[in-house]
Design a protein around this motif. Structure first.
Motif, PDB file in Angstrom:
ATOM      1  N   GLU A  57      47.814  -8.080  36.033  1.00 30.90           N
ATOM      2  CA  GLU A  57      47.249  -8.311  37.356  1.00 30.90           C
ATOM      3  C   GLU A  57      47.700  -7.259  38.369  1.00 30.90           C
ATOM      4  O   GLU A  57      47.353  -7.348  39.549  1.00 30.90           O
ATOM      5  N   ASN A  58      48.470  -6.283  37.905  1.00 28.94           N
ATOM      6  CA  ASN A  58      48.991  -5.262  38.810  1.00 28.94           C
ATOM      7  C   ASN A  58      48.599  -3.876  38.312  1.00 28.94           C
ATOM      8  O   ASN A  58      48.924  -3.498  37.179  1.00 28.94           O
ATOM      9  N   THR A  59      47.887  -3.138  39.138  1.00 28.93           N
ATOM     10  CA  THR A  59      47.471  -1.787  38.791  1.00 28.93           C
ATOM     11  C   THR A  59      48.042  -0.802  39.806  1.00 28.93           C
ATOM     12  O   THR A  59      48.174  -1.116  40.989  1.00 28.93           O
ATOM     13  N   PHE A  60      48.356   0.380  39.308  1.00 29.43           N
ATOM     14  CA  PHE A  60      48.962   1.422  40.144  1.00 29.43           C
ATOM     15  C   PHE A  60      48.202   2.711  39.877  1.00 29.43           C
ATOM     16  O   PHE A  60      48.412   3.369  38.858  1.00 29.43           O
ATOM     17  N   GLY A  61      47.299   3.045  40.799  1.00 31.82           N
ATOM     18  CA  GLY A  61      46.355   4.137  40.555  1.00 31.82           C
ATOM     19  C   GLY A  61      46.757   5.488  41.112  1.00 31.82           C
ATOM     20  O   GLY A  61      46.104   6.493  40.814  1.00 31.82           O
ATOM     21  N   THR A  62      47.797   5.544  41.911  1.00 31.48           N
ATOM     22  CA  THR A  62      48.211   6.812  42.495  1.00 31.48           C
ATOM     23  C   THR A  62      49.302   7.429  41.629  1.00 31.48           C
ATOM     24  O   THR A  62      50.444   6.960  41.610  1.00 31.48           O
ATOM     25  N   ILE A  63      48.944   8.491  40.903  1.00 33.79           N
ATOM     26  CA  ILE A  63      49.844   9.080  39.910  1.00 33.79           C
ATOM     27  C   ILE A  63      50.772  10.101  40.555  1.00 33.79           C
ATOM     28  O   ILE A  63      50.341  10.978  41.313  1.00 33.79           O
ATOM     29  N   VAL A  64      52.047  10.000  40.234  1.00 30.55           N
ATOM     30  CA  VAL A  64      53.044  10.995  40.622  1.00 30.55           C
ATOM     31  C   VAL A  64      53.772  11.421  39.350  1.00 30.55           C
ATOM     32  O   VAL A  64      54.471  10.616  38.725  1.00 30.55           O
ATOM     33  N   ASN A  65      53.575  12.683  38.952  1.00 29.04           N
ATOM     34  CA  ASN A  65      54.171  13.184  37.713  1.00 29.04           C
ATOM     35  C   ASN A  65      55.587  13.697  37.957  1.00 29.04           C
ATOM     36  O   ASN A  65      55.847  14.405  38.946  1.00 29.04           O
ATOM     37  N   ILE A  66      56.490  13.338  37.060  1.00 21.97           N
ATOM     38  CA  ILE A  66      57.873  13.818  37.112  1.00 21.97           C
ATOM     39  C   ILE A  66      58.246  14.341  35.735  1.00 21.97           C
ATOM     40  O   ILE A  66      58.196  13.611  34.740  1.00 21.97           O
ATOM     41  N   ASP A  67      58.609  15.631  35.678  1.00 24.07           N
ATOM     42  CA  ASP A  67      59.046  16.259  34.434  1.00 24.07           C
ATOM     43  C   ASP A  67      60.563  16.382  34.483  1.00 24.07           C
ATOM     44  O   ASP A  67      61.117  17.170  35.248  1.00 24.07           O
ATOM     45  N   MET A  68      61.248  15.597  33.662  1.00 27.85           N
ATOM     46  CA  MET A  68      62.708  15.597  33.690  1.00 27.85           C
ATOM     47  C   MET A  68      63.288  16.947  33.263  1.00 27.85           C
ATOM     48  O   MET A  68      64.417  17.282  33.648  1.00 27.85           O
ATOM     49  N   ALA A  69      62.530  17.735  32.509  1.00 28.81           N
ATOM     50  CA  ALA A  69      63.018  19.045  32.077  1.00 28.81           C
ATOM     51  C   ALA A  69      62.915  20.097  33.176  1.00 28.81           C
ATOM     52  O   ALA A  69      63.591  21.131  33.125  1.00 28.81           O
ATOM     53  N   ASN A  70      62.082  19.847  34.173  1.00 25.66           N
ATOM     54  CA  ASN A  70      61.871  20.808  35.263  1.00 25.66           C
ATOM     55  C   ASN A  70      61.884  20.077  36.600  1.00 25.66           C
ATOM     56  O   ASN A  70      60.836  19.857  37.214  1.00 25.66           O
ATOM     57  N   PRO A  71      63.048  19.644  37.077  1.00 29.76           N
ATOM     58  CA  PRO A  71      63.123  18.903  38.341  1.00 29.76           C
ATOM     59  C   PRO A  71      62.612  19.769  39.500  1.00 29.76           C
ATOM     60  O   PRO A  71      63.051  20.915  39.675  1.00 29.76           O
ATOM     61  N   THR A  72      61.690  19.188  40.280  1.00 32.45           N
ATOM     62  CA  THR A  72      61.085  19.934  41.379  1.00 32.45           C
ATOM     63  C   THR A  72      60.990  19.048  42.608  1.00 32.45           C
ATOM     64  O   THR A  72      60.409  17.956  42.555  1.00 32.45           O
ATOM     65  N   ALA A  73      61.536  19.512  43.715  1.00 34.54           N
ATOM     66  CA  ALA A  73      61.431  18.775  44.977  1.00 34.54           C
ATOM     67  C   ALA A  73      60.030  18.938  45.534  1.00 34.54           C
ATOM     68  O   ALA A  73      59.464  20.031  45.516  1.00 34.54           O
ATOM     69  N   ALA A  74      59.470  17.843  46.050  1.00 33.22           N
ATOM     70  CA  ALA A  74      58.103  17.900  46.580  1.00 33.22           C
ATOM     71  C   ALA A  74      57.811  16.621  47.345  1.00 33.22           C
ATOM     72  O   ALA A  74      58.545  15.630  47.260  1.00 33.22           O
ATOM     73  N   THR A  75      56.697  16.667  48.104  1.00 32.87           N
ATOM     74  CA  THR A  75      56.142  15.460  48.715  1.00 32.87           C
ATOM     75  C   THR A  75      54.720  15.328  48.198  1.00 32.87           C
ATOM     76  O   THR A  75      53.864  16.188  48.457  1.00 32.87           O
TER      77      THR A  75
END
Length: 605
Positions: A88-106
């Motif tokens: 019953e819970n959907t989350f459509g806004t994708i935020v990708n995180i690559d643990m091998a290449n940490p990158t600061a961003a908004t």
């Protein structure tokens, strides 16, 4: 949880019962007429249990198993609150995180900050966020903050933090962790006091998906949920902690499905440990604790390991549970207040001895007299233990309700003083199959015991098969009780209490009769003799078999009690034991002798 707070939990748990018991399963057969489960056991209409089952009861094994498919769901999934269901819970806004290449961003309302290989993502009040985490880090971490519920997908991610928690879910809102591919999470040995587990969740944690996740806790727990932890069908979850518990829930732990394997090795550690309830509704769960007992320097009492433990109520409604404890004082299942088993399959093994400690000296296989020892100084191994005795107050209070209305239960204990199933309060069996092979008492209750249906096979090698310190009410089902040798009995009643028989096919054998009969509505046969494992004992009249019992163990020169609704006081019947037959007469009393002479002996405490 300290025992002084458990009565408050008991009151709270009772107010929840109307909600929690509404989600019940289609129970297995209430009567022992056609019960079967996965080929392990079956009971004929005359109450005879198959040879295969008796052999299995003594020899079945429990081990971590990541490959066998989970069983088909048998009951509907349940959740802590309305709206918690992952579907019953959907989350459509994708935020990708690559643990091998940490990158600061908004990105999409999410602020990502990086310190070395440690990543912190804060979605604030933004709704519908789904973090998709990939990649490998050998010494990094992921922290999630925010004021709304969120999704967290692990997709072939491997996160090791040598310094602290690897996945730190600091948001107090629901975290929906979905697994894809093969994932691994490991924490570090050096940490501060805030380090609760390799995975920590401040809010409710829901684990679903079709992938796998291996979690290794080396400093504290494997998975620590400060609130509820819910596991869904389809996941393949393995948790290993060498320092503390495997899966720790600050509230309920709910297993709706999945392949769940948990093993712990620290002293006193529990594989699955809930501060409130543990509810199993589906899936296949294996919980193994290998640590010995230990002395708790805070509560000043002994603590022991367990496969599954909770401070409130244990529910088994469906699925399969395999629990094993090999250390001193270990328990298969331990619930401090109540347990309700309505369905599913349970297999339990304990192998440890009696644990003793007074804070200064200890023994992991104590064989001395415990009658004059404070209960805080000992932890006895038990397959299932429900309830506890609080001797810190006057008068002493005991808590415990155990109700079995369905399911397929098999328990084996082998260590010194190891009981099979114990309730510190009342013990009721109304359906299902319960088979116990124990070193000490196979079934034991501090309060009244009632058996009104199902099939019960209880065999004890060194004590009583069925021991009630309250009244015992036998009302239905099939009961086979084989006590230990010498002065031990098949059915033992407190000397100030009574045995009431109003139904059921009953066979009991032991060194003596040990039950003061209150009343009976069916005939009782009291005789003596020997039985051989896997041989049949039956009662017939004019060539018609009225009841039949297959022996779970051998016994030489014991006192035998047989009762059945088919027997009438004053009538004669043919008793067939193996190849030997004799004529016996039923009565409405229990007569007999201790070890073949001297007359009836009253019950022992």
């Amino acid at each position: 949880m300290k025992k002084t707070t458990k009565y408050i939990m008991f009151v709270a748990a009772m107010t929840m019962m109307g909600m929690t018991t509404a989600c019940s399963s289609d129970s297995l057969d209430d009567e022992a007429t056609s019960y079967s489960s996965n080929g392990d056991s079956s009971t004929s209409s005359s109450g005879e249990v198959t040879t295969t089952t008796l052999s299995t009861m003594k020899n079945f094994t429990i081990a971590i198993d990541k490959t066998t498919a989970e069983p088909a769901a048998t009951v509907a999934a349940i959740y802590p609150e309305d709206g918690d269901d992952p579907s019953e819970n959907t989350f459509g806004t994708i935020v990708n995180i690559d643990m091998a290449n940490p990158t600061a961003a908004t990105i999409n309302g999410v602020t990502i900050t990086v310190s070395g290989n440690d990543i912190t993502a804060n979605h604030g009040s933004t709704e519908g966020i789904c973090y998709v985490v990939t990649g490998t880090t050998a010494d990094g971490s992921l922290t999630i903050e925010g004021d709304t519920k969120y999704g967290l997908n692990l997709s072939d991610a491997s996160i090791t933090n040598l310094r602290s928690t690897a996945i730190d879910l600091q948001s107090k809102k629901n975290a929906y962790l979905t697994l894809f591919g093969i994932n691994k999470v490991t924490d570090g040995i050096t940490a501060d006091d805030s380090h609760k587990g390799a995975i920590f969740a401040k809010g409710k944690l829901f684990i679903s998906g079709t992938g796998s996740l291996d979690v290794y806790g080396t400093y504290n727990n494997g998975i620590h949920g400060k609130s509820n932890v819910v596991i869904e069908s389809g996941v393949n979850l393995y948790v290993n902690s060498t320092a503390n518990h495997g899966i720790k829930g600050g509230s309920d732990i709910i297993i709706n499905g999945g392949i769940v394997n948990v093993e712990v090795s620290a002293a006193g550690a529990k594989a699955i440990n809930g501060d409130e309830c543990v509810k199993i509704n589906g899936g296949r769960t294996t919980a193994i604790a290998t640590g010995n007992g230990t002395w708790d320097t805070t509560d000043l009492e002994t603590k022991a390991g367990a496969g599954v433990a909770c401070d409130s109520i244990f529910f088994m409604n469906g699925g399969e549970l395999y629990a094993k404890a090999t250390g001193s004082g270990g328990k298969g299942i331990k619930a401090d207040l109540e347990a309700y088993i309505t369905g599913g399959k349970i297999r339990i093994i304990t192998e440890g001895g009696l644990y003793y400690s007074n804070g200064t000296t200890e023994s992991h296989n104590y064989t001395g007299n415990t009658d004059n020892l404070a209960s805080a100084y000992t932890s006895s191994p038990k397959g299932i233990k429900i309830g506890y005795k609080d001797d810190t107050i006057t008068p002493t209070e005991t808590y415990g309700i155990l109700q079995i209305s369905g399911g397929d239960i098999m328990v084996r204990t082998s260590g010194y003083n190891a009981e099979g199933i114990e309730s510190k309060g009342t013990f009721d069996v109304s359906g299902g199959t319960v088979m116990v092979y124990a070193y000490d008492d196979a079934l034991n209750s501090t309060g009244d015991m009632t058996i009104s249906g199902g099939s019960v096979v209880a065999a004890a090698t060194n004590n009583d098969a069925i021991d009630s310190n309250g009244n015992m009410y036998l009302k239905g089902g099939t009961i086979i009780a084989c006590g230990g040798s010498g002065a031990e009995t098949g059915i033992d009643i407190n000397e100030q209490k009574k045995l009431y028989i109003s139904g059921g096919n009953i066979f009991a054998i032991g060194g003596r009769t040990d039950a003061s009969l209150g009343s009976t509505t069916q005939g009782i046969i009291t005789t003596s003799g020997s039985v051989t494992e896997n041989s049949s004992v039956s009662i017939s009249s004019n060539g018609t078999t009225l009841c039949s019992f297959l022996m779970p163990t051998s016994y030489n020169n014991g006192t035998i009690i047989i009762s059945s609704p088919s027997l009438t006081s004053g009538s004669s019947y043919t008793l067939t034991n193996g190849s030997n037959s004799t004529t016996v007469t039923a009565s409405n009393t229990i007569s007999g002798s201790a070890m073949g002479g001297g007359g009836f002996m009253p019950g022992r405490h």
